[in-house]
Design a protein around this motif. Structure first.
Motif, short mmCIF file in Angstrom:
data_model
loop_
_atom_site.label_atom_id
_atom_site.label_comp_id
_atom_site.label_asym_id
_atom_site.label_seq_id
_atom_site.Cartn_x
_atom_site.Cartn_y
_atom_site.Cartn_z
N THR A 1 0.83 -1.20 0.00
CA THR A 1 0.00 0.00 0.00
C THR A 1 0.87 1.25 0.00
O THR A 1 0.60 2.20 -0.74
CB THR A 1 -0.93 0.01 1.23
OG1 THR A 1 -1.68 -1.20 1.23
CG2 THR A 1 -1.87 1.19 1.19
N ALA A 2 1.92 1.25 0.81
CA ALA A 2 2.82 2.41 0.87
C ALA A 2 3.52 2.61 -0.47
O ALA A 2 3.69 3.74 -0.93
CB ALA A 2 3.84 2.23 1.98
N VAL A 3 3.91 1.51 -1.10
CA VAL A 3 4.57 1.61 -2.41
C VAL A 3 3.60 2.20 -3.44
O VAL A 3 3.96 3.06 -4.22
CB VAL A 3 5.07 0.23 -2.86
CG1 VAL A 3 5.59 0.27 -4.29
CG2 VAL A 3 6.16 -0.27 -1.92
N ARG A 4 2.35 1.76 -3.40
CA ARG A 4 1.35 2.27 -4.33
C ARG A 4 1.10 3.76 -4.11
O ARG A 4 1.03 4.53 -5.07
CB ARG A 4 0.04 1.48 -4.13
CG ARG A 4 -0.79 1.38 -5.36
CD ARG A 4 -2.00 0.46 -5.18
NE ARG A 4 -1.65 -0.89 -4.76
CZ ARG A 4 -2.02 -1.44 -3.60
NH1 ARG A 4 -2.77 -0.80 -2.77
NH2 ARG A 4 -1.64 -2.66 -3.29
N LEU A 5 0.99 4.18 -2.85
CA LEU A 5 0.78 5.60 -2.56
C LEU A 5 1.97 6.43 -3.01
O LEU A 5 1.81 7.51 -3.56
CB LEU A 5 0.54 5.79 -1.06
CG LEU A 5 -0.82 5.33 -0.55
CD1 LEU A 5 -0.86 5.45 0.97
CD2 LEU A 5 -1.94 6.12 -1.18
N CYS A 6 3.17 5.92 -2.78
CA CYS A 6 4.37 6.64 -3.21
C CYS A 6 4.39 6.77 -4.73
O CYS A 6 4.72 7.82 -5.26
CB CYS A 6 5.61 5.88 -2.72
SG CYS A 6 7.14 6.72 -3.09
N ASP A 7 4.00 5.72 -5.42
CA ASP A 7 3.95 5.74 -6.89
C ASP A 7 2.94 6.77 -7.37
O ASP A 7 3.19 7.52 -8.31
CB ASP A 7 3.61 4.35 -7.42
CG ASP A 7 3.69 4.29 -8.93
OD1 ASP A 7 4.68 4.77 -9.49
OD2 ASP A 7 2.74 3.77 -9.55
N VAL B 1 3.49 14.42 -9.03
CA VAL B 1 4.59 15.39 -9.10
C VAL B 1 5.10 15.49 -10.54
O VAL B 1 5.32 16.59 -11.06
CB VAL B 1 5.73 14.99 -8.13
CG1 VAL B 1 6.98 15.81 -8.40
CG2 VAL B 1 5.28 15.16 -6.70
N LEU B 2 5.26 14.35 -11.20
CA LEU B 2 5.74 14.37 -12.58
C LEU B 2 4.74 15.04 -13.51
O LEU B 2 5.13 15.77 -14.42
CB LEU B 2 6.02 12.94 -13.06
CG LEU B 2 7.24 12.28 -12.43
CD1 LEU B 2 7.34 10.83 -12.89
CD2 LEU B 2 8.51 13.03 -12.77
N GLU B 3 3.45 14.82 -13.27
CA GLU B 3 2.42 15.46 -14.09
C GLU B 3 2.48 16.98 -13.93
O GLU B 3 2.41 17.72 -14.91
CB GLU B 3 1.05 14.93 -13.66
CG GLU B 3 -0.10 15.48 -14.46
CD GLU B 3 -1.42 14.92 -13.99
OE1 GLU B 3 -2.38 15.70 -13.91
OE2 GLU B 3 -1.48 13.71 -13.68
N ARG B 4 2.62 17.45 -12.69
CA ARG B 4 2.70 18.89 -12.44
C ARG B 4 3.97 19.47 -13.04
O ARG B 4 3.97 20.59 -13.57
CB ARG B 4 2.65 19.17 -10.95
CG ARG B 4 1.28 18.93 -10.37
CD ARG B 4 1.24 19.21 -8.91
NE ARG B 4 -0.08 18.95 -8.36
CZ ARG B 4 -0.37 19.00 -7.08
NH1 ARG B 4 0.58 19.28 -6.21
NH2 ARG B 4 -1.58 18.75 -6.66
N LEU B 5 5.07 18.73 -12.97
CA LEU B 5 6.33 19.20 -13.55
C LEU B 5 6.22 19.31 -15.06
O LEU B 5 6.66 20.30 -15.65
CB LEU B 5 7.47 18.25 -13.16
CG LEU B 5 8.86 18.62 -13.67
CD1 LEU B 5 9.28 19.98 -13.13
CD2 LEU B 5 9.86 17.56 -13.31
N ARG B 6 5.59 18.32 -15.68
CA ARG B 6 5.39 18.38 -17.14
C ARG B 6 4.54 19.59 -17.53
O ARG B 6 4.83 20.28 -18.51
CB ARG B 6 4.74 17.09 -17.64
CG ARG B 6 5.67 15.92 -17.68
CD ARG B 6 4.97 14.70 -18.31
NE ARG B 6 5.71 13.50 -17.99
CZ ARG B 6 5.25 12.54 -17.19
NH1 ARG B 6 4.05 12.60 -16.65
NH2 ARG B 6 5.99 11.48 -16.94
#
Length: 50
Positions: A27-33, A39-44
């Protein structure tokens, strides 16, 4: 390659030190992903605007 080391090292906590206490949590891995994707979407979007 030689690295310089300080005369005294007070403490160092690395992955090998904390590794035995870490537990894999899907679950933590999924949330981190999901956060990383956001973040990548906002950066793009930011880079596309500039």
């Amino acid at each position: 390659m030689m690295l310089r080391h300080p005369q005294k090292v007070s403490a160092f906590v690395g992955p090998n030190t904390v590794g035995p206490w870490l537990k894999f949590d899907p679950t933590a891995v999924r949330l981190c992903d999901q956060r990383l994707e956001l973040v990548l979407e906002r950066l793009r979007a930011f880079l596309h605007e500039t």
